[in-house]
Design a protein around this motif. Structure first.
Motif, PDB file in Angstrom:
ATOM      1  N   ARG A   3       0.848  -1.191   0.000  1.00  0.00           N
ATOM      2  CA  ARG A   3       0.000   0.000   0.000  1.00  0.00           C
ATOM      3  C   ARG A   3       0.884   1.241   0.000  1.00  0.00           C
ATOM      4  O   ARG A   3       1.846   1.323   0.769  1.00  0.00           O
ATOM      5  CB  ARG A   3      -0.906  -0.002   1.230  1.00  0.00           C
ATOM      6  CG  ARG A   3      -1.883   1.152   1.300  1.00  0.00           C
ATOM      7  CD  ARG A   3      -2.748   1.055   2.540  1.00  0.00           C
ATOM      8  NE  ARG A   3      -3.592  -0.132   2.524  1.00  0.00           N
ATOM      9  CZ  ARG A   3      -4.795  -0.178   1.938  1.00  0.00           C
ATOM     10  NH1 ARG A   3      -5.264   0.880   1.301  1.00  0.00           N
ATOM     11  NH2 ARG A   3      -5.517  -1.286   2.001  1.00  0.00           N
ATOM     12  N   VAL A   4       0.561   2.194  -0.867  1.00  0.00           N
ATOM     13  CA  VAL A   4       1.280   3.468  -0.942  1.00  0.00           C
ATOM     14  C   VAL A   4       0.345   4.561  -0.443  1.00  0.00           C
ATOM     15  O   VAL A   4      -0.810   4.658  -0.871  1.00  0.00           O
ATOM     16  CB  VAL A   4       1.728   3.769  -2.383  1.00  0.00           C
ATOM     17  CG1 VAL A   4       2.357   5.162  -2.466  1.00  0.00           C
ATOM     18  CG2 VAL A   4       2.717   2.715  -2.878  1.00  0.00           C
ATOM     19  N   ILE A   5       0.854   5.379   0.471  1.00  0.00           N
ATOM     20  CA  ILE A   5       0.089   6.509   0.996  1.00  0.00           C
ATOM     21  C   ILE A   5       0.897   7.779   0.745  1.00  0.00           C
ATOM     22  O   ILE A   5       1.967   7.972   1.330  1.00  0.00           O
ATOM     23  CB  ILE A   5      -0.196   6.348   2.497  1.00  0.00           C
ATOM     24  CG1 ILE A   5      -1.039   5.100   2.739  1.00  0.00           C
ATOM     25  CG2 ILE A   5      -0.895   7.595   3.050  1.00  0.00           C
ATOM     26  CD1 ILE A   5      -1.251   4.759   4.207  1.00  0.00           C
ATOM     27  N   VAL A   6       0.417   8.604  -0.168  1.00  0.00           N
ATOM     28  CA  VAL A   6       1.041   9.902  -0.422  1.00  0.00           C
ATOM     29  C   VAL A   6       0.325  10.924   0.443  1.00  0.00           C
ATOM     30  O   VAL A   6      -0.899  11.088   0.355  1.00  0.00           O
ATOM     31  CB  VAL A   6       0.951  10.276  -1.914  1.00  0.00           C
ATOM     32  CG1 VAL A   6       1.437  11.712  -2.133  1.00  0.00           C
ATOM     33  CG2 VAL A   6       1.782   9.306  -2.753  1.00  0.00           C
ATOM     34  N   TRP A   7       1.104  11.599   1.282  1.00  0.00           N
ATOM     35  CA  TRP A   7       0.527  12.436   2.348  1.00  0.00           C
ATOM     36  C   TRP A   7       1.070  13.856   2.209  1.00  0.00           C
ATOM     37  O   TRP A   7       2.255  14.108   2.424  1.00  0.00           O
ATOM     38  CB  TRP A   7       0.935  11.848   3.694  1.00  0.00           C
ATOM     39  CG  TRP A   7       0.050  12.180   4.848  1.00  0.00           C
ATOM     40  CD1 TRP A   7      -0.709  13.288   5.030  1.00  0.00           C
ATOM     41  CD2 TRP A   7      -0.144  11.353   6.008  1.00  0.00           C
ATOM     42  NE1 TRP A   7      -1.363  13.227   6.233  1.00  0.00           N
ATOM     43  CE2 TRP A   7      -1.045  12.049   6.845  1.00  0.00           C
ATOM     44  CE3 TRP A   7       0.346  10.116   6.423  1.00  0.00           C
ATOM     45  CZ2 TRP A   7      -1.445  11.539   8.083  1.00  0.00           C
ATOM     46  CZ3 TRP A   7      -0.055   9.610   7.639  1.00  0.00           C
ATOM     47  CH2 TRP A   7      -0.946  10.317   8.458  1.00  0.00           C
ATOM     48  N   ARG A   8       0.176  14.774   1.832  1.00  0.00           N
ATOM     49  CA  ARG A   8       0.594  16.175   1.721  1.00  0.00           C
ATOM     50  C   ARG A   8       0.477  16.822   3.098  1.00  0.00           C
ATOM     51  O   ARG A   8      -0.616  17.044   3.601  1.00  0.00           O
ATOM     52  CB  ARG A   8      -0.259  16.923   0.702  1.00  0.00           C
ATOM     53  CG  ARG A   8       0.296  18.325   0.389  1.00  0.00           C
ATOM     54  CD  ARG A   8      -0.358  18.918  -0.835  1.00  0.00           C
ATOM     55  NE  ARG A   8      -1.781  19.116  -0.638  1.00  0.00           N
ATOM     56  CZ  ARG A   8      -2.701  18.985  -1.592  1.00  0.00           C
ATOM     57  NH1 ARG A   8      -2.350  18.639  -2.810  1.00  0.00           N
ATOM     58  NH2 ARG A   8      -3.979  19.199  -1.327  1.00  0.00           N
ATOM     59  N   ILE A   9       1.618  17.122   3.679  1.00  0.00           N
ATOM     60  CA  ILE A   9       1.648  17.593   5.064  1.00  0.00           C
ATOM     61  C   ILE A   9       1.736  19.106   5.186  1.00  0.00           C
ATOM     62  O   ILE A   9       1.493  19.661   6.262  1.00  0.00           O
ATOM     63  CB  ILE A   9       2.830  16.947   5.823  1.00  0.00           C
ATOM     64  CG1 ILE A   9       4.122  17.056   5.007  1.00  0.00           C
ATOM     65  CG2 ILE A   9       2.502  15.499   6.161  1.00  0.00           C
ATOM     66  CD1 ILE A   9       5.340  16.495   5.692  1.00  0.00           C
TER      67      ILE A   9
END
Length: 322
Positions: A3-9
């Motif tokens: 699973r890939v989670i791209v997280w704009r912080i």
């Protein structure tokens, strides 16, 4: 399952790139993600990892993610759960020893954004010396990585534009010399800054030449230690875009392998549907909720198909990373 989670912080940035909606020249809000909620969800991700044994990659993005002060502590927390960590950066801050060490200790990969040689990169980023600064930082980090026997991969993502695509092969030679391990690429998009797009997008002829040549380059460079990503469906998408042809997506199994999380704490199956198929991170309270999230996204897409599904630009749907 991976699973890939791209997280704009964060929406903050320290550059004024002409193609980016997070440029300091853009008039917009500049919010950061809620740290307490990030910490809570990281713990849930750790539990999901423990229960399923599945591979997870959390990839921080911005803005410029390394302007977010707690990126290293949260990355260390994820690493402690056995979760891989990545980030995409403009590379300006990587002359700091503390940051270099923090990344080498806790990241499985780091992606530098560099758009060809200085005559293109510096111009479109409106930052004289960006190319030289980032090149130096990549080389220093690669040497530190090798000296401490870290297994962190150094990647470069480049945006293909009319002025830099003819030098792609030469650029890859340069990246190999710097010590990069992998290269990915995007074609210039036009939604964020349409005023820059038309005169700088790749032509259909350039796209055809590039796509024909790429498999040979991939083979040649792989034998020398540099992986150039980009599979057939991704190249087909580039060709269609260059010809102004739409590319509708039938079934993408939304949320099954990829999540995008924005700074407002909304999860979606891609960055284009952040406010159409949104699910608040607070809804993810246990490992079991991952399955519920997938069911939610499938229902959303079935009941109210987004306009973006009629001409999909999400690189995660294609084999960009193959």
């Amino acid at each position: 399952m991976s699973r890939v989670i791209v997280w704009r912080i964060t929406q903050s940035c320290n550059m004024k790139c002409r193609f980016c909606s997070y440029s300091t020249q853009a008039e917009r809000t500049r919010g950061d993600a809620d740290e307490a909620e990030i910490e809570r969800l990281c713990t849930v991700l750790g539990e999901y990892r423990r229960q399923t044994g599945g591979k997870i990659l959390v990839s921080w993005i911005g803005g410029e993610p390394f302007l977010w002060k707690n990126i290293i502590p949260f990355s260390e927390k994820l690493r402690g759960f056995g979760i891989d960590v990545s980030a995409t950066t403009n590379g300006l801050l990587f002359n700091k020893k503390e940051l270099q060490k923090g990344v080498l200790d806790n990241f499985s990969e780091l992606v530098f954004s560099l758009d060809g040689f200085d005559e293109c990169d510096d111009a479109v980023r409106q930052y004289y010396g960006h190319f030289d600064t980032v090149s130096k930082n990549i080389k220093v980090l690669a040497e530190m990585r090798d000296n401490c026997m870290s297994d962190m991969k150094i990647k470069v993502n480049t945006i293909l534009m009319r002025r830099n695509i003819p030098q792609f092969e030469e650029f890859c030679e340069y990246l190999l010399w710097l010590g990069a391990d992998e290269v990915t690429f995007n074609q210039l998009g036009g939604f964020d800054r349409p005023e820059f797009f038309e005169e700088n997008r790749i032509t259909a002829e350039q796209a055809e030449t590039f796509c024909k040549r790429l498999p040979t380059l991939q083979k040649d460079f792989a034998e020398r230690g540099l992986v150039i990503h980009g599979g057939k469906t991704y190249l087909d998408r580039i060709l269609k875009s260059s010809r102004n042809e739409v590319n509708p997506i039938g079934e993408c199994n939304p949320g099954s392998r990829f999540w995008f999380i924005n700074e407002d704490g909304f999860i979606s199956p891609c960055s284009y549907t952040s406010y159409e198929y949104k699910l608040d991170t607070k809804e993810i309270k246990s490992a079991e909720d991952f399955v519920k999230a997938e069911e939610f996204f499938r229902k959303c897409r079935s009941e109210r198909r987004s306009k973006w599904c009629g001409d999909c630009y999400c690189t995660q749907v294609y084999d960009k990373f193959e």
